[in-house]
Write a protein that holds these residues in place. Structure first.
Motif, mmCIF file in Angstrom:
data_model
loop_
_atom_site.group_PDB
_atom_site.id
_atom_site.type_symbol
_atom_site.label_atom_id
_atom_site.label_comp_id
_atom_site.label_asym_id
_atom_site.label_seq_id
_atom_site.Cartn_x
_atom_site.Cartn_y
_atom_site.Cartn_z
ATOM 1 N N VAL A 1 51.144 44.334 39.136
ATOM 2 C CA VAL A 1 50.651 45.145 38.017
ATOM 3 C C VAL A 1 49.569 46.126 38.493
ATOM 4 O O VAL A 1 49.423 47.212 37.957
ATOM 5 C CB VAL A 1 50.113 44.215 36.889
ATOM 6 N N HIS A 2 48.848 45.750 39.553
ATOM 7 C CA HIS A 2 47.747 46.610 39.998
ATOM 8 C C HIS A 2 48.247 47.898 40.650
ATOM 9 O O HIS A 2 49.437 48.043 40.966
ATOM 10 C CB HIS A 2 46.820 45.856 40.950
ATOM 11 N N GLY A 3 47.309 48.823 40.877
ATOM 12 C CA GLY A 3 47.637 50.097 41.502
ATOM 13 C C GLY A 3 47.257 50.111 42.970
ATOM 14 O O GLY A 3 47.338 49.084 43.669
ATOM 15 N N THR A 4 46.824 51.276 43.454
ATOM 16 C CA THR A 4 46.578 51.468 44.884
ATOM 17 C C THR A 4 45.205 50.972 45.331
ATOM 18 O O THR A 4 44.913 50.963 46.521
ATOM 19 C CB THR A 4 46.671 52.963 45.238
ATOM 20 N N ALA A 5 44.337 50.623 44.374
ATOM 21 C CA ALA A 5 42.985 50.139 44.674
ATOM 22 C C ALA A 5 42.296 50.969 45.755
ATOM 23 O O ALA A 5 41.948 50.430 46.817
ATOM 24 C CB ALA A 5 43.012 48.654 45.047
ATOM 25 N N PRO A 6 42.088 52.267 45.519
ATOM 26 C CA PRO A 6 41.531 53.130 46.572
ATOM 27 C C PRO A 6 40.168 52.655 47.087
ATOM 28 O O PRO A 6 39.828 52.921 48.245
ATOM 29 C CB PRO A 6 41.407 54.507 45.889
ATOM 30 N N ASP A 7 39.432 51.923 46.254
ATOM 31 C CA ASP A 7 38.100 51.458 46.682
ATOM 32 C C ASP A 7 38.149 50.449 47.816
ATOM 33 O O ASP A 7 37.179 50.295 48.561
ATOM 34 C CB ASP A 7 37.308 50.897 45.477
ATOM 35 N N ILE A 8 39.264 49.738 47.965
ATOM 36 C CA ILE A 8 39.334 48.745 49.047
ATOM 37 C C ILE A 8 40.486 49.012 50.026
ATOM 38 O O ILE A 8 40.675 48.260 50.987
ATOM 39 C CB ILE A 8 39.470 47.306 48.505
ATOM 40 N N ALA A 9 41.245 50.074 49.766
ATOM 41 C CA ALA A 9 42.417 50.351 50.612
ATOM 42 C C ALA A 9 42.005 50.579 52.057
ATOM 43 O O ALA A 9 40.964 51.179 52.330
ATOM 44 C CB ALA A 9 43.174 51.557 50.078
ATOM 45 N N ALA B 1 42.788 43.336 50.585
ATOM 46 C CA ALA B 1 43.452 43.264 49.277
ATOM 47 C C ALA B 1 44.051 41.879 49.072
ATOM 48 O O ALA B 1 44.535 41.243 50.015
ATOM 49 C CB ALA B 1 44.552 44.318 49.198
ATOM 50 N N ASN B 2 44.017 41.443 47.842
ATOM 51 C CA ASN B 2 44.616 40.159 47.498
ATOM 52 C C ASN B 2 46.136 40.338 47.423
ATOM 53 O O ASN B 2 46.628 41.097 46.592
ATOM 54 C CB ASN B 2 44.058 39.734 46.133
ATOM 55 N N PRO B 3 46.877 39.628 48.269
ATOM 56 C CA PRO B 3 48.336 39.817 48.259
ATOM 57 C C PRO B 3 49.053 38.975 47.205
ATOM 58 O O PRO B 3 50.276 39.061 47.072
ATOM 59 C CB PRO B 3 48.735 39.351 49.671
ATOM 60 N N PRO C 1 37.990 38.819 48.777
ATOM 61 C CA PRO C 1 36.713 39.103 48.105
ATOM 62 C C PRO C 1 36.793 39.285 46.583
ATOM 63 O O PRO C 1 35.841 38.950 45.870
ATOM 64 C CB PRO C 1 36.249 40.407 48.769
ATOM 65 N N ASP C 2 37.912 39.794 46.072
ATOM 66 C CA ASP C 2 38.026 39.957 44.607
ATOM 67 C C ASP C 2 37.920 38.621 43.892
ATOM 68 O O ASP C 2 37.556 38.566 42.725
ATOM 69 C CB ASP C 2 39.355 40.652 44.242
ATOM 70 N N LEU C 3 38.225 37.528 44.596
ATOM 71 C CA LEU C 3 38.112 36.200 43.990
ATOM 72 C C LEU C 3 36.898 35.454 44.539
ATOM 73 O O LEU C 3 36.822 34.230 44.464
ATOM 74 C CB LEU C 3 39.396 35.392 44.240
HETATM 75 P P1 ATP Z 1 45.461 53.420 40.612
HETATM 76 O O1 ATP Z 1 45.159 54.767 40.094
HETATM 77 O O2 ATP Z 1 46.373 53.431 41.801
HETATM 78 O O3 ATP Z 1 45.885 52.434 39.554
HETATM 79 P P2 ATP Z 1 42.863 52.245 40.360
HETATM 80 O O4 ATP Z 1 41.609 52.863 40.821
HETATM 81 O O5 ATP Z 1 43.172 52.162 38.919
HETATM 82 O O6 ATP Z 1 44.076 52.894 41.172
HETATM 83 P P3 ATP Z 1 43.730 49.576 40.618
HETATM 84 O O7 ATP Z 1 44.635 49.340 41.744
HETATM 85 O O8 ATP Z 1 44.348 49.659 39.267
HETATM 86 O O9 ATP Z 1 42.869 50.829 40.977
HETATM 87 O O10 ATP Z 1 42.575 48.497 40.676
HETATM 88 C C1 ATP Z 1 41.490 48.442 39.791
HETATM 89 C C2 ATP Z 1 40.412 47.566 40.403
HETATM 90 O O11 ATP Z 1 40.931 46.274 40.716
HETATM 91 C C3 ATP Z 1 39.862 48.123 41.714
HETATM 92 O O12 ATP Z 1 38.480 47.889 41.781
HETATM 93 C C4 ATP Z 1 40.570 47.327 42.771
HETATM 94 O O13 ATP Z 1 39.830 47.170 43.950
HETATM 95 C C5 ATP Z 1 40.838 45.981 42.101
HETATM 96 N N1 ATP Z 1 42.109 45.451 42.594
HETATM 97 C C6 ATP Z 1 43.339 45.826 42.186
HETATM 98 N N2 ATP Z 1 44.292 45.181 42.868
HETATM 99 C C7 ATP Z 1 43.663 44.385 43.750
HETATM 100 C C8 ATP Z 1 44.100 43.478 44.765
HETATM 101 N N3 ATP Z 1 45.399 43.249 44.996
HETATM 102 N N4 ATP Z 1 43.152 42.842 45.486
HETATM 103 C C9 ATP Z 1 41.850 43.053 45.258
HETATM 104 N N5 ATP Z 1 41.373 43.875 44.317
HETATM 105 C C10 ATP Z 1 42.262 44.562 43.570
#
Ligand code: ATP
Ligand code: MG
Length: 328
Positions: free
Chosen positions: A255-263, A268-270, A308-310
């Motif tokens: 469901v999550h996106g690209t998480a640019p802050d941690i990419a 990333a949590n797999p 780290p997210d957990l």
């Molecule tokens: P996008 O535009 O691609 O959706 P976004 O900035 O909305 O990018 P999300 O991927 O939706 O980012 O993630 C939102 C938050 O949740 C971010 O702070 C991200 O680091 C965290 N997050 C999302 N997925 C993961 C993951 N698999 N592991 C760790 N943290 C995650």
């Protein structure tokens, strides 16, 4: 495990998609006889070729039994909407469950959203009529609602109980009325119990007591919003898998996106993508393998290592290796 080799299309995409999809591939290879066909989509390929979704990728997905997709950045809508169409996906399956050992607002949450995936207010019919006025046409067909309802009836067959239908037919009498009537009438004819719930009331009720719900059938936008709300209850985007299911093929994605802050950091949590891969295995008929993967993820989430997210310090690779170790 059968002798057959399963061909799976994989599209890592952008950001952490490049990290979590390979992690899920390692897990898939460990439990099933799979072969991967790698394809490109997203911001990076657009920068290179001018196209976010190359025709070759679209063609592969529209012919594969199953695809695993990571995430796309700025180009997300240009990628995922056509890909959902490529698999003729009429339902977006979004399980939201909390895991023992993981911090959650509502640790007792365990439900599944079956979201209409082709129409509603996401039908794309928007118009600017004047400087002051824009409109949106909401599309609801009996056929799409019935197809979703048939899927929901099949889905609840192995569970006890029926499903909830979330709608707002008291206000949107024509569109949600049609949706509600079609879904309920299919369920009635199949002998499946349904309970209606107004979508606004649902938002409150799920926060107060998520155990009231098991399977929830929703129109497109409502399913999108309410499943994200449920994500908040279970503690983290890194945990939630999803499936876009069509009649003959399906596409699985976290469901999550690209998480640019941690990419690019390898942290990333797999889990969301690995559980999406478990859904993929089950879709292809590998029920035992899918369950084994779920059990392994659950066990790692309970005892660690954690990303780290957990609250942990583990890397994507560290968590993936722990999952692989528990599969042995
Ligand atoms: P996008 O535009 O691609 O959706 P976004 O900035 O909305 O990018 P999300 O991927 O939706 O980012 O993630 C939102 C938050 O949740 C971010 O702070 C991200 O680091 C965290 N997050 C999302 N997925 C993961 C993951 N698999 N592991 C760790 N943290 C995650
Ligand atoms: Mg996002």
């Amino acid at each position: 495990m059968t002798e057959d080799v399963e061909e799976i299309v994989v599209i890592p995409g952008d950001g952490i998609g490049q990290e979590v999809v390979p992690a899920a591939q390692r897990v898939l290879s460990a439990v099933a006889n799979v072969e991967f066909v790698e394809a490109d989509a997203g911001d990076a390929v657009k920068a290179e070729t001018g196209e976010a979704l190359p025709q070759a990728t679209y063609d592969l997905v529209s012919e594969a039994d199953a695809t695993l997709f990571g995430a796309a950045g700025e180009t997300a809508a240009d990628v995922i909407l056509p890909l959902r169409e490529a698999v003729d996906s009429f339902v977006n399956v979004r399980p939201a469950r909390a895991y023992p050992g993981v911090d959650a607002l509502r640790p007792e949450t365990d439900l599944v959203f079956l979201r209409e995936n082709t129409e509603g207010v996401y039908s794309g019919h928007e118009d600017r009529l004047s400087e002051d006025l824009s409109t949106l046409t909401r599309v609801v067909t009996t056929s799409a609602s019935e197809r979703l309802a048939e899927y929901a009836c099949d889905y609840v067959q192995d569970r006890d109980g029926g499903f909830h239908v979330a709608h707002k037919a008291n206000v949107m009498r024509e569109t949600d009325g049609r949706f509600r009537d079609a879904v309920v009438s299919v369920a009635d004819s199949r002998g499946v119990e349904t309970e209606e719930v107004l979508m606004d009331a649902f938002a409150t009720r799920i926060c107060l007591d998520p155990t009231q719900f098991d399977v929830v059938v929703c129109p497109n936008l409502a399913g999108d919003v309410l499943s994200d709300l449920a994500a908040g209850l279970v503690g983290g985007l890194g945990l939630l898998p999803s499936a876009n299911v069509g009649t003959e093929r399906a596409l699985f994605e976290p469901v999550h996106g690209t998480a640019p802050d941690i990419a690019g950091q390898g942290v990333a949590n797999p889990s969301a993508t690995i559980v999406s891969a478990a859904m993929l295995l089950e879709y292809l008929g590998y029920d035992d393998e899918g369950q084994a993967v779920r059990d392994a993820v659950e066990s790692v989430l309970a005892d660690g290592p954690r990303t780290p997210d957990l609250g942990g310090e583990a890397t994507t690779a560290g968590v993936t290796e722990a999952v692989l170790a528990r599969l042995d």
